[in-house]
Motif scaffolding. Structure first.
Motif, PDB file in Angstrom:
ATOM      1  N   TYR A 146       0.848  -1.189   0.000  1.00 14.14           N
ATOM      2  CA  TYR A 146       0.000   0.000   0.000  1.00 14.14           C
ATOM      3  C   TYR A 146       0.882   1.238   0.000  1.00 14.14           C
ATOM      4  N   ASP A 147       0.322   2.336  -0.475  1.00 15.92           N
ATOM      5  CA  ASP A 147       1.033   3.614  -0.414  1.00 15.92           C
ATOM      6  C   ASP A 147       0.001   4.716  -0.543  1.00 15.92           C
ATOM      7  N   THR A 148       0.380   5.927  -0.197  1.00 16.95           N
ATOM      8  CA  THR A 148      -0.577   7.024  -0.158  1.00 16.95           C
ATOM      9  C   THR A 148      -0.776   7.702  -1.509  1.00 16.95           C
ATOM     10  N   VAL A 149       0.104   7.433  -2.480  1.00 22.97           N
ATOM     11  CA  VAL A 149       0.012   8.109  -3.775  1.00 22.97           C
ATOM     12  C   VAL A 149      -0.789   7.286  -4.774  1.00 22.97           C
ATOM     13  N   GLY A 150      -0.460   6.014  -4.914  1.00 23.05           N
ATOM     14  CA  GLY A 150      -1.157   5.155  -5.854  1.00 23.05           C
ATOM     15  C   GLY A 150      -0.211   4.484  -6.824  1.00 23.05           C
ATOM     16  N   THR A 169      -3.861  15.803 -18.752  1.00 18.93           N
ATOM     17  CA  THR A 169      -3.513  15.481 -17.365  1.00 18.93           C
ATOM     18  C   THR A 169      -2.239  14.660 -17.321  1.00 18.93           C
ATOM     19  N   ASP A 170      -1.371  14.991 -16.391  1.00 22.42           N
ATOM     20  CA  ASP A 170      -0.153  14.231 -16.147  1.00 22.42           C
ATOM     21  C   ASP A 170      -0.379  13.342 -14.922  1.00 22.42           C
ATOM     22  N   PRO A 171       0.222  12.157 -14.876  1.00 25.03           N
ATOM     23  CA  PRO A 171       0.050  11.298 -13.695  1.00 25.03           C
ATOM     24  C   PRO A 171       0.413  11.985 -12.389  1.00 25.03           C
ATOM     25  N   SER A 172       1.297  12.990 -12.441  1.00 18.94           N
ATOM     26  CA  SER A 172       1.674  13.701 -11.212  1.00 18.94           C
ATOM     27  C   SER A 172       0.509  14.503 -10.643  1.00 18.94           C
ATOM     28  N   GLN A 173      -0.577  14.658 -11.397  1.00 25.19           N
ATOM     29  CA  GLN A 173      -1.754  15.384 -10.935  1.00 25.19           C
ATOM     30  C   GLN A 173      -2.814  14.457 -10.350  1.00 25.19           C
ATOM     31  N   VAL A 174      -2.489  13.181 -10.190  1.00 24.33           N
ATOM     32  CA  VAL A 174      -3.478  12.185  -9.752  1.00 24.33           C
ATOM     33  C   VAL A 174      -3.003  11.477  -8.494  1.00 24.33           C
ATOM     34  N   VAL A 175      -3.917  11.336  -7.534  1.00 23.12           N
ATOM     35  CA  VAL A 175      -3.707  10.506  -6.344  1.00 23.12           C
ATOM     36  C   VAL A 175      -4.852   9.500  -6.270  1.00 23.12           C
ATOM     37  N   VAL A 176      -4.543   8.261  -5.973  1.00 25.89           N
ATOM     38  CA  VAL A 176      -5.545   7.200  -5.886  1.00 25.89           C
ATOM     39  C   VAL A 176      -6.049   7.088  -4.444  1.00 25.89           C
ATOM     40  N   LEU A 340      -1.361  14.504   0.633  1.00 27.95           N
ATOM     41  CA  LEU A 340      -0.513  13.366   0.995  1.00 27.95           C
ATOM     42  C   LEU A 340       0.078  13.535   2.387  1.00 27.95           C
ATOM     43  N   LEU A 341       0.375  14.760   2.780  1.00 29.87           N
ATOM     44  CA  LEU A 341       0.893  15.006   4.122  1.00 29.87           C
ATOM     45  C   LEU A 341      -0.179  14.758   5.177  1.00 29.87           C
ATOM     46  N   ALA A 342      -1.441  15.051   4.830  1.00 32.58           N
ATOM     47  CA  ALA A 342      -2.535  14.889   5.790  1.00 32.58           C
ATOM     48  C   ALA A 342      -3.091  13.474   5.815  1.00 32.58           C
ATOM     49  N   ARG A 343      -2.897  12.738   4.755  1.00 33.35           N
ATOM     50  CA  ARG A 343      -3.576  11.448   4.612  1.00 33.35           C
ATOM     51  C   ARG A 343      -3.248  10.428   5.695  1.00 33.35           C
ATOM     52  N   PRO A 344      -1.997  10.273   6.133  1.00 34.42           N
ATOM     53  CA  PRO A 344      -1.688   9.191   7.084  1.00 34.42           C
ATOM     54  C   PRO A 344      -2.453   9.243   8.402  1.00 34.42           C
ATOM     55  N   THR A 345      -3.003  10.404   8.775  1.00 32.10           N
ATOM     56  CA  THR A 345      -3.781  10.434  10.017  1.00 32.10           C
ATOM     57  C   THR A 345      -5.127   9.744   9.859  1.00 32.10           C
ATOM     58  N   GLY A 346      -5.555   9.536   8.600  1.00 36.29           N
ATOM     59  CA  GLY A 346      -6.821   8.860   8.371  1.00 36.29           C
ATOM     60  C   GLY A 346      -6.658   7.465   7.816  1.00 36.29           C
ATOM     61  N   ASP A 347      -5.661   7.261   6.963  1.00 31.96           N
ATOM     62  CA  ASP A 347      -5.378   5.931   6.411  1.00 31.96           C
ATOM     63  C   ASP A 347      -3.955   5.939   5.894  1.00 31.96           C
ATOM     64  N   LEU A 348      -3.426   4.769   5.648  1.00 28.54           N
ATOM     65  CA  LEU A 348      -2.031   4.653   5.234  1.00 28.54           C
ATOM     66  C   LEU A 348      -1.869   4.310   3.766  1.00 28.54           C
TER      67      LEU A 348
END
Length: 484
Positions: A146-150, A169-176, A340-348
């Protein structure tokens, strides 16, 4: 922990028109209305109901009426008395996941038709996509899973889909993300501070306005109508007056109305939002499920140089299968970094196996949508045609896509109708679920995603339920099969 109190004023707002459509004694009508609010989740478990005297004053009824209503709810298992806390809401064990046969008129568990979630069966090719994805598992096992970016391949496929639709759109503009709801909640947590105004459509997707409220947002609504769409004047006025931090919209095949925002309203939204510093979140969860007409380009494609202020949300759930919990956010790299900085407090992070399957499916989106289109057209035409024929007093729009029709009942009896249908094992969400501040008792969201036999049953039950709550003459009778 002390239960959260539902104020008498808030309860009264939820109980608008609670006596409409019933000749039952006041205490029975009140207890039934409260029961629907609990089942729908508008009054959560663990909440303390208002004191009898306070609710009686807010509803302009006697305290005895409220006391008897609470007593009936206790005997039915919807309320428990807690020393020092009063009357606390709970969901009876028999209603967790499915209605209790004894409380809802003999419904057999295996005969339950739950239509609270508008969703399709899995698309053809899911099993084959899983098999292809499994070939990549040995390589994936080298990582942590698992990872926070995708997954890079999935992000590239999503970016390519946006590009094909007119939004480079570039993949750098997408988070899964783990579904679209996770994307909404994450954005709310990052973009909304306590007390910020958040513009939402009214009606809207209920779990979205819940997420913005949980983040501390102060919701301001803009009307959307199934036939006339967005109130452009109200949209502009609300944006300028409140300068919301976020505007959450579903411009393409809006849930629940099925409306699509006009080009002029889109331009107005983007222009005024840019002037007020508002970030626009465009949720396309339903957006690609078009039955007829040409799809619009994604909203961010219209933003031009202001592209960074428009965030796109998408999902694999509605197109492919609800069990594939994959969503995504398309935004500026700067905003994605904050997420991405905020995500780990809710899920990993998003599980890799689901991403591998989605990576196989997303490039096939166009073909899957083509196959879905005819099934949805048939379901829509069957349900809309049958409801119009058998309940002619209802206003039943025929949406250009999506999964549901937003029916106008003509009277504020949605909760009563839903409760009557539950007694025959058909579970629907009442109109009030979709109102950020309650209301919409004159409307009912009716899905058309189910197989033919269930479509027949749905219309039969709605017709009988309408008669049971005192609806007008049901008009022409006959089986849905006659309309097919």
């Amino acid at each position: 922990m002390t239960p959260v109190l539902l104020s008498a004023r808030s309860a009264a707002l939820l109980l608008t028109d609670w006596r409409a459509g019933t000749d039952a004694p006041a205490y029975e009508a009140l207890s039934d209305a409260l029961r629907v609010l609990v089942i729908d989740g508008r009054i959560p478990q663990g909440v303390r109901l208002p004191a009898e005297r306070g609710l009686a004053a807010a509803l302009h009824v006697s305290r005895t009426t409220v006391a008897n209503a609470y007593s009936r709810l206790r005997s039915d298992g919807f309320v428990v008395s807690v020393r020092g806390s009063g009357s606390v809401v709970r969901l009876p064990a028999g209603l967790i996941g499915r209605p209790d046969p004894e409380r809802l008129g003999g419904v057999v568990d295996d005969d339950l038709l739950d239509l609270r979630k508008a969703a399709l069966h899995s698309a053809p090719g899911i099993a084959e996509a899983v098999e292809r994805a499994m070939r990549h598992v040995p390589a994936a096992l080298a990582g942590i899973g698992y990872d926070t970016v995708g997954d890079p391949g999935l992000r590239a496929a999503i970016a390519s889909r946006y590009t094909d639709r007119g939004l480079p759109t570039d993949p750098s503009q997408v988070v899964v993300t783990i579904g679209a709801q996770h994307a909404i909640a994450l954005l709310a947590r990052v973009l909304v501070r306590r007390g910020d105004a958040v513009l939402v459509e009214s009606p809207t997707y209920p779990h979205a306005h819940e997420a913005f409220r949980d983040a501390g947002g102060r919701l301001v609504g803009v009307p959307v109508d199934a036939r006339t769409g967005w109130d452009a004047t109200a949209l502009e006025t609300t944006l300028r007056r409140t300068a919301p931090a976020v505007a959450y919209v579903m411009p393409e095949l809006h849930n629940p109305t099925g409306a699509t925002m006009s080009a002029s309203t889109r331009e107005l939204l983007l222009s005024v939002a840019a002037s007020t510093g508002t970030t626009v979140i465009a949720d396309e969860t339903m957006g690609e499920l078009r039955i007829e007409g040409e799809p619009s380009v994604p909203l961010a494609a219209r933003a031009g140089s202001a592209d960074a202020s428009v965030v796109m949300i998408g999902s694999a759930d509605k197109v492919f299968w609800g069990g594939l919990r994959i969503g995504w956010i398309r935004a500026s790299p700067e905003l994605l970094q904050r997420l991405l900085l905020a995500r780990p407090t809710g899920d990993l992070g998003t599980p890799v196996l689901d991403q591998l399957v989605a990576r196989e499916l997303v490039p096939r989106t166009a073909a899957v949508l083509e196959a879905r289109r005819e099934y949805l057209r048939q379901g829509r035409d069957d349900v809309v045609g049958a409801l119009r024929a058998r309940l002619p007093e209802w206003d039943v729009p025929s949406p250009a896509g999506g999964l549901t029709t937003w029916v106008g009942l003509g009277r504020p009896v949605s909760s009563a109708l839903v409760l009557a249908a539950r007694s025959e094992g058909v579970v629907l969400a009442s109109g009030g679920v979709f109102g950020p501040d309650g209301g919409f008792e004159r409307f009912l969201r009716v899905p058309f995603t189910m197989p033919l036999a269930d479509r027949v049953r749905l219309v039969d039950v709605l017709e009988r339920s309408w008669a049971r709550i005192g609806g007008d003459a049901a008009g022409v009778r006959g089986s849905l099969a006659a309309v097919v």
